[in-house]
Design an enzyme around this catalytic site. Structure first.
Site, mmCIF file in Angstrom:
data_model
loop_
_atom_site.group_PDB
_atom_site.id
_atom_site.type_symbol
_atom_site.label_atom_id
_atom_site.label_comp_id
_atom_site.label_asym_id
_atom_site.label_seq_id
_atom_site.Cartn_x
_atom_site.Cartn_y
_atom_site.Cartn_z
ATOM 1 N N LYS A 75 0.767 -1.215 -0.012
ATOM 2 C CA LYS A 75 0.005 0.114 -0.069
ATOM 3 C C LYS A 75 0.873 1.226 0.057
ATOM 4 O O LYS A 75 0.428 2.327 -0.640
ATOM 5 C CB LYS A 75 -0.957 0.052 1.363
ATOM 6 C CG LYS A 75 -2.114 -1.127 1.095
ATOM 7 C CD LYS A 75 -3.053 -0.987 2.166
ATOM 8 C CE LYS A 75 -4.125 -1.933 2.162
ATOM 9 N NZ LYS A 75 -5.271 -1.616 3.130
ATOM 10 N N ASN A 96 -4.774 2.229 -1.855
ATOM 11 C CA ASN A 96 -5.148 0.696 -1.972
ATOM 12 C C ASN A 96 -5.859 0.622 -3.204
ATOM 13 O O ASN A 96 -6.555 -0.525 -3.588
ATOM 14 C CB ASN A 96 -5.998 0.369 -0.866
ATOM 15 C CG ASN A 96 -7.491 0.946 -0.869
ATOM 16 O OD1 ASN A 96 -7.495 2.054 -1.421
ATOM 17 N ND2 ASN A 96 -8.500 0.201 -0.278
ATOM 18 N N ASP A 111 -10.328 2.575 1.098
ATOM 19 C CA ASP A 111 -10.741 2.083 2.534
ATOM 20 C C ASP A 111 -11.500 2.957 3.383
ATOM 21 O O ASP A 111 -12.423 2.595 3.816
ATOM 22 C CB ASP A 111 -9.313 1.829 3.472
ATOM 23 C CG ASP A 111 -8.607 0.537 3.336
ATOM 24 O OD1 ASP A 111 -9.423 -0.251 2.712
ATOM 25 O OD2 ASP A 111 -7.615 0.474 3.365
ATOM 26 N N GLY A 134 -7.861 2.455 18.184
ATOM 27 C CA GLY A 134 -6.974 1.940 17.272
ATOM 28 C C GLY A 134 -6.232 3.153 16.485
ATOM 29 O O GLY A 134 -6.904 4.082 16.250
ATOM 30 N N ALA A 135 -5.065 2.973 15.959
ATOM 31 C CA ALA A 135 -4.270 4.115 15.035
ATOM 32 C C ALA A 135 -3.439 3.453 14.154
ATOM 33 O O ALA A 135 -2.679 4.018 13.610
ATOM 34 C CB ALA A 135 -3.487 4.812 16.018
ATOM 35 N N GLY A 136 -3.946 1.974 13.608
ATOM 36 C CA GLY A 136 -3.323 1.367 12.504
ATOM 37 C C GLY A 136 -3.763 1.924 11.143
ATOM 38 O O GLY A 136 -4.238 2.839 10.944
ATOM 39 N N GLY A 137 -3.500 1.090 10.188
ATOM 40 C CA GLY A 137 -3.760 1.346 8.663
ATOM 41 C C GLY A 137 -5.549 1.567 8.587
ATOM 42 O O GLY A 137 -5.645 2.612 7.949
ATOM 43 N N ALA A 138 -6.138 0.870 9.050
ATOM 44 C CA ALA A 138 -7.672 1.113 8.948
ATOM 45 C C ALA A 138 -8.066 2.418 9.519
ATOM 46 O O ALA A 138 -8.747 3.173 9.179
ATOM 47 C CB ALA A 138 -8.489 0.000 9.736
ATOM 48 N N GLY A 251 -18.055 -4.805 10.003
ATOM 49 C CA GLY A 251 -17.038 -4.397 8.951
ATOM 50 C C GLY A 251 -17.432 -4.731 7.502
ATOM 51 O O GLY A 251 -16.759 -4.217 6.681
HETATM 52 P P1 NDP Z 1 -2.897 -2.818 11.959
HETATM 53 O O1 NDP Z 1 -1.845 -3.697 12.406
HETATM 54 O O2 NDP Z 1 -2.037 -1.571 11.141
HETATM 55 O O3 NDP Z 1 -3.401 -1.867 13.331
HETATM 56 C C1 NDP Z 1 -3.808 -2.563 14.404
HETATM 57 C C2 NDP Z 1 -4.408 -1.767 15.391
HETATM 58 O O4 NDP Z 1 -4.886 -2.623 16.471
HETATM 59 C C3 NDP Z 1 -3.460 -0.744 16.120
HETATM 60 O O5 NDP Z 1 -4.002 0.294 16.477
HETATM 61 C C4 NDP Z 1 -3.047 -1.966 17.484
HETATM 62 O O6 NDP Z 1 -2.520 -0.861 18.313
HETATM 63 C C5 NDP Z 1 -4.343 -2.241 17.887
HETATM 64 N N1 NDP Z 1 -4.308 -3.437 18.415
HETATM 65 C C6 NDP Z 1 -4.096 -4.649 18.093
HETATM 66 N N2 NDP Z 1 -3.988 -5.628 19.256
HETATM 67 C C7 NDP Z 1 -4.201 -4.878 20.444
HETATM 68 C C8 NDP Z 1 -4.615 -5.065 21.672
HETATM 69 N N3 NDP Z 1 -4.495 -6.455 22.253
HETATM 70 N N4 NDP Z 1 -4.974 -4.177 22.424
HETATM 71 C C9 NDP Z 1 -4.962 -2.794 22.006
HETATM 72 N N5 NDP Z 1 -4.741 -2.585 20.930
HETATM 73 C C10 NDP Z 1 -4.626 -3.522 19.895
HETATM 74 O O7 NDP Z 1 -4.138 -3.274 11.331
HETATM 75 P P2 NDP Z 1 -5.239 -2.669 10.355
HETATM 76 O O8 NDP Z 1 -5.406 -1.290 10.988
HETATM 77 O O9 NDP Z 1 -4.676 -2.935 9.042
HETATM 78 O O10 NDP Z 1 -6.327 -3.780 10.556
HETATM 79 C C11 NDP Z 1 -7.023 -3.718 11.710
HETATM 80 C C12 NDP Z 1 -8.436 -4.448 11.736
HETATM 81 O O11 NDP Z 1 -9.119 -3.851 10.589
HETATM 82 C C13 NDP Z 1 -8.201 -5.867 11.072
HETATM 83 O O12 NDP Z 1 -8.770 -6.831 11.741
HETATM 84 C C14 NDP Z 1 -8.390 -5.827 9.768
HETATM 85 O O13 NDP Z 1 -8.879 -7.251 9.411
HETATM 86 C C15 NDP Z 1 -9.549 -4.874 9.460
HETATM 87 N N6 NDP Z 1 -9.828 -4.231 8.382
HETATM 88 C C16 NDP Z 1 -11.241 -4.191 8.103
HETATM 89 C C17 NDP Z 1 -11.439 -3.520 6.721
HETATM 90 C C18 NDP Z 1 -12.547 -3.711 6.297
HETATM 91 O O14 NDP Z 1 -13.075 -3.322 5.094
HETATM 92 N N7 NDP Z 1 -13.742 -3.937 7.058
HETATM 93 C C19 NDP Z 1 -10.436 -2.948 5.878
HETATM 94 C C20 NDP Z 1 -8.889 -2.910 6.627
HETATM 95 C C21 NDP Z 1 -8.974 -3.475 7.911
HETATM 96 P P3 NDP Z 1 -0.953 -0.645 18.462
HETATM 97 O O15 NDP Z 1 -0.676 0.573 17.631
HETATM 98 O O16 NDP Z 1 -0.784 -0.342 19.907
HETATM 99 O O17 NDP Z 1 -0.525 -1.991 18.126
#
Ligand code: NDP
Length: 284
Positions: A75, A96, A111, A134-138, A251
């Protein structure tokens, strides 16, 4: 059976470049939409190793593909092989969906657009005060796109401070919305001013953890509660929220609508999201 050639022996080509492409369900949604709408297009999942990403992009260009999705791990890497970026892809810093516009390959991010469309099936994004877990990619895609769609304030609640603060700074610097970072190191109570709560962590995904550490009694009936998790369709998070009388959505809308937006970019056609949703439910 005679193959429908749609007036030509050549299909327009679209697809997805990723690793782990065997488990990407977008193909069944796109192919069903193309057939139902009489679009002479095909969608192909392609397994692309990072070292061959440039060659894959140049291959798509050479074969005049209409466009392609990019998934993990391409990506951000794909950006350097493209001719330009749309607004949200620029802000998010990830692509994406690539669109062939008159021979130029332009990177978009669908997305967050998919999420906003799913959200707006229930209510307008404009003026919302959002708690984003959360603060990841999604999360990044959702926060940017909800802010561009008019959300007023976004609480970014994240376990790791660096990712949470970076997303907060991005929203404050690049959009008109206000963002506030909350470090998630204890049970989080939803602020009373919140109008929507969104889980964008992977907690709740089949095999990943159980329940977000929030005070579920701080969720009130007027809040809209959403989860990005695709599988399982109903998560413990959504179930706890529903017990408090809130409206919830899973989702599926996000994944369906990002495909709808991508297909619109490639074909110019507004396809029926229900066709895609039915396919998604059937294959999961
Ligand atoms: P990332 O790995 O980029 O981000 C994961 C996030 O989850 C981070 O903020 C992480 O926090 C947090 N996290 C994970 N485990 C824990 C925990 N045990 N306690 C607290 N925080 C936690 O993943 P994505 O953002 O790419 O994906 C996240 C979800 O979104 C997945 O399940 C994916 O399948 C789903 N998704 C759904 C889509 C849709 O179209 N419906 C599209 C894209 C994704 P930290 O920064 O602290 O690690």
């Amino acid at each position: 059976m005679t193959m429908d050639i749609g007036g030509s022996f050549r299909h327009e080509l679209t697809g997805c470049f990723s690793q782990g492409s065997d488990s990407n369900p977008t193909v069944v949604m796109a192919e069903a939409a193309y057939q139902a709408h009489g679009l002479h297009f095909r969608y192909i999942n392609c397994e692309v190793e990072p070292e061959f990403l440039e060659a894959a992009v140049e291959g798509a260009r050479a074969m005049n593909w209409k466009g392609f999705n990019c998934s993990i791990p391409h990506k951000t890497e794909v950006i350097k092989f493209l001719d330009g970026l749309g607004e949200s892809a620029t802000v998010i810093g990830a692509v994406n969906c690539v669109v062939n516009r008159g021979g130029k390959l332009i990177g978009e991010n669908t997305d967050g657009k998919g999420f906003v469309k799913a959200f707006e099936e229930v209510k307008s994004a404009s003026g919302q005060v959002i708690v984003l877990l959360g603060a990841g990619g999604a999360a990044r895609a959702i926060a940017v796109e909800m802010a561009l769609a008019g959300a007023k304030k976004i609480y970014i609640v994240n376990r790791s401070a660096d990712r949470g603060q970076a997303l907060t700074d991005l929203i404050n610097e690049k959009t008109k919305a206000t963002a506030e970072f909350v470090k998630w190191d204890k049970t989080f109570a939803i602020p009373t001013e919140a109008t929507a709560v969104i889980n964008s962590t992977s907690i709740g995904m089949a095999g990943v953890g159980a329940l977000q550490d929030i005070d579920y009694d701080s969720i009130t009936e007027s809040m809209l509660v959403a989860d990005v998790i695709i599988n399982p369709p109903s998560t413990p998070f959504l179930e706890e929220a529903a017990k408090r009388g809130t409206k919830t959505f899973n989702g599926h809308g996000m994944v369906v609508y990002q495909a709808v937006v991508g297909i619109k970019y490639w074909t110019g056609e507004d396809v029926d999201p229900e066709i895609l949703r039915a396919q998604l439910v059937a294959v999961l």
